[in-house]
Design a protein around this motif. Structure first.
Motif, PDB file in Angstrom:
ATOM      1  N   GLU A  20      -2.018   0.569  -0.973  1.00  0.00           N
ATOM      2  CA  GLU A  20      -2.327   0.907   0.234  1.00  0.00           C
ATOM      3  C   GLU A  20      -1.341  -0.035   0.726  1.00  0.00           C
ATOM      4  N   PRO A  21      -0.511   0.807   2.140  1.00  0.00           N
ATOM      5  CA  PRO A  21       0.505  -0.282   3.680  1.00  0.00           C
ATOM      6  C   PRO A  21      -0.471  -1.308   4.254  1.00  0.00           C
ATOM      7  N   ILE A  25       1.968  -1.165   9.708  1.00  0.00           N
ATOM      8  CA  ILE A  25       2.784   0.469   8.556  1.00  0.00           C
ATOM      9  C   ILE A  25       0.903   1.019   8.287  1.00  0.00           C
ATOM     10  N   TYR A  26      -0.072   0.420   8.078  1.00  0.00           N
ATOM     11  CA  TYR A  26      -1.355   0.532   7.848  1.00  0.00           C
ATOM     12  C   TYR A  26      -2.301   1.803   9.255  1.00  0.00           C
ATOM     13  N   PHE A  45     -10.468   8.604   6.273  1.00  0.00           N
ATOM     14  CA  PHE A  45     -10.109   9.199   4.978  1.00  0.00           C
ATOM     15  C   PHE A  45      -9.007   7.244   4.810  1.00  0.00           C
ATOM     16  N   ALA A  46      -8.534   6.176   4.044  1.00  0.00           N
ATOM     17  CA  ALA A  46      -7.732   5.519   4.226  1.00  0.00           C
ATOM     18  C   ALA A  46      -6.282   6.481   4.096  1.00  0.00           C
ATOM     19  N   PRO A  47      -5.416   5.443   4.342  1.00  0.00           N
ATOM     20  CA  PRO A  47      -3.962   5.990   4.490  1.00  0.00           C
ATOM     21  C   PRO A  47      -3.460   5.079   2.780  1.00  0.00           C
ATOM     22  N   ALA A 157       0.150  -4.023  -4.258  1.00  0.00           N
ATOM     23  CA  ALA A 157      -1.240  -5.091  -5.094  1.00  0.00           C
ATOM     24  C   ALA A 157      -1.479  -3.188  -5.669  1.00  0.00           C
ATOM     25  N   VAL A 158      -2.432  -3.295  -6.443  1.00  0.00           N
ATOM     26  CA  VAL A 158      -3.265  -1.531  -7.174  1.00  0.00           C
ATOM     27  C   VAL A 158      -4.664  -1.368  -6.389  1.00  0.00           C
ATOM     28  N   THR A 159      -5.375  -1.368  -6.075  1.00  0.00           N
ATOM     29  CA  THR A 159      -6.858  -1.311  -6.369  1.00  0.00           C
ATOM     30  C   THR A 159      -7.739   0.601  -6.889  1.00  0.00           C
TER      31      THR A 159
END
Length: 189
Positions: A20-21, A25-26, A45-47, A157-159
């Motif tokens: 995720e940004p 940018i997000y 939805f989220a970017p 990071a990874v979600t």
């Protein structure tokens, strides 16, 4: 927004790993997605850039695997290049993501950690609009998109997301793990 603690006992659902940004940018991408969703009746939805999808398993074990993956990765840049579209609901309209060796290696490692070596071809992208629309409309929308969407951000990071249906309102952020060298960690605890 993270899942509430009482939802963590779900045994088998579908999970996805997202990059995720953040920051401005997000905000720019989220605003673009919201505008397109409102203008064309699509879901909000989220970017994100999916690193690996369609993961099944027990949530607790998947959290541990996600943590293991994050510890093996260092922050790397993702470059959004040009807008494109496909005739797929979740790839209706998107920004292509440059296939760098670092991104492809992160995807390969995720496939290994989650035992998904036989996963379909990886097409890195950041969706801007979900839905089923005629080609002519998608081409028209692309013509109106700002060139500022061709940008770069750092994945640090990874979600882990739990997907409980086709509607983004039913998707749940389980936990985020920072990559090696980053101390930011968020969780549902």
């Amino acid at each position: 927004m993270f899942c509430t603690a009482n939802t963590l006992n779900i045994s088998t659902k579908t999970y996805f790993l997202w990059l995720e940004p953040s920051g401005k940018i997000y905000e720019l991408l989220a605003t673009t997605i919201a505008h397109l969703s409102q203008a064309h009746g699509g879901p909000l939805f989220a970017p994100h850039v999916t690193l690996l999808g369609d993961i099944a398993g027990q949530e607790g074990k998947l959290i541990n695997k996600t943590k293991k993956l994050a510890r093996a990765l260092s922050p790397f840049d993702l470059t959004l290049t040009v807008p494109a579209f496909q005739d797929q609901y979740f790839r209706c309209l998107f920004m292509r993501v440059k296939e760098t060796s670092t991104l492809l290696e992160a995807h390969r490692l995720a496939r290994k950690v989650f035992h998904k070596e036989g996963a379909p071809l990886y097409v890195p992208h950041l969706s801007l609009l979900y839905g089923s629309y005629p080609r002519s409309l998608k081409e028209q929308i692309i013509g109106t998109l700002s060139t500022s969407l061709s940008m770069q951000f750092t994945a640090s990071a990874v979600t882990l997301f739990r997907i409980e249906g086709n509607s983004p309102k039913d998707w749940c952020k389980v936990q985020m793990f920072s990559f090696r060298g980053h101390d930011k960690q968020e969780s549902s605890d």
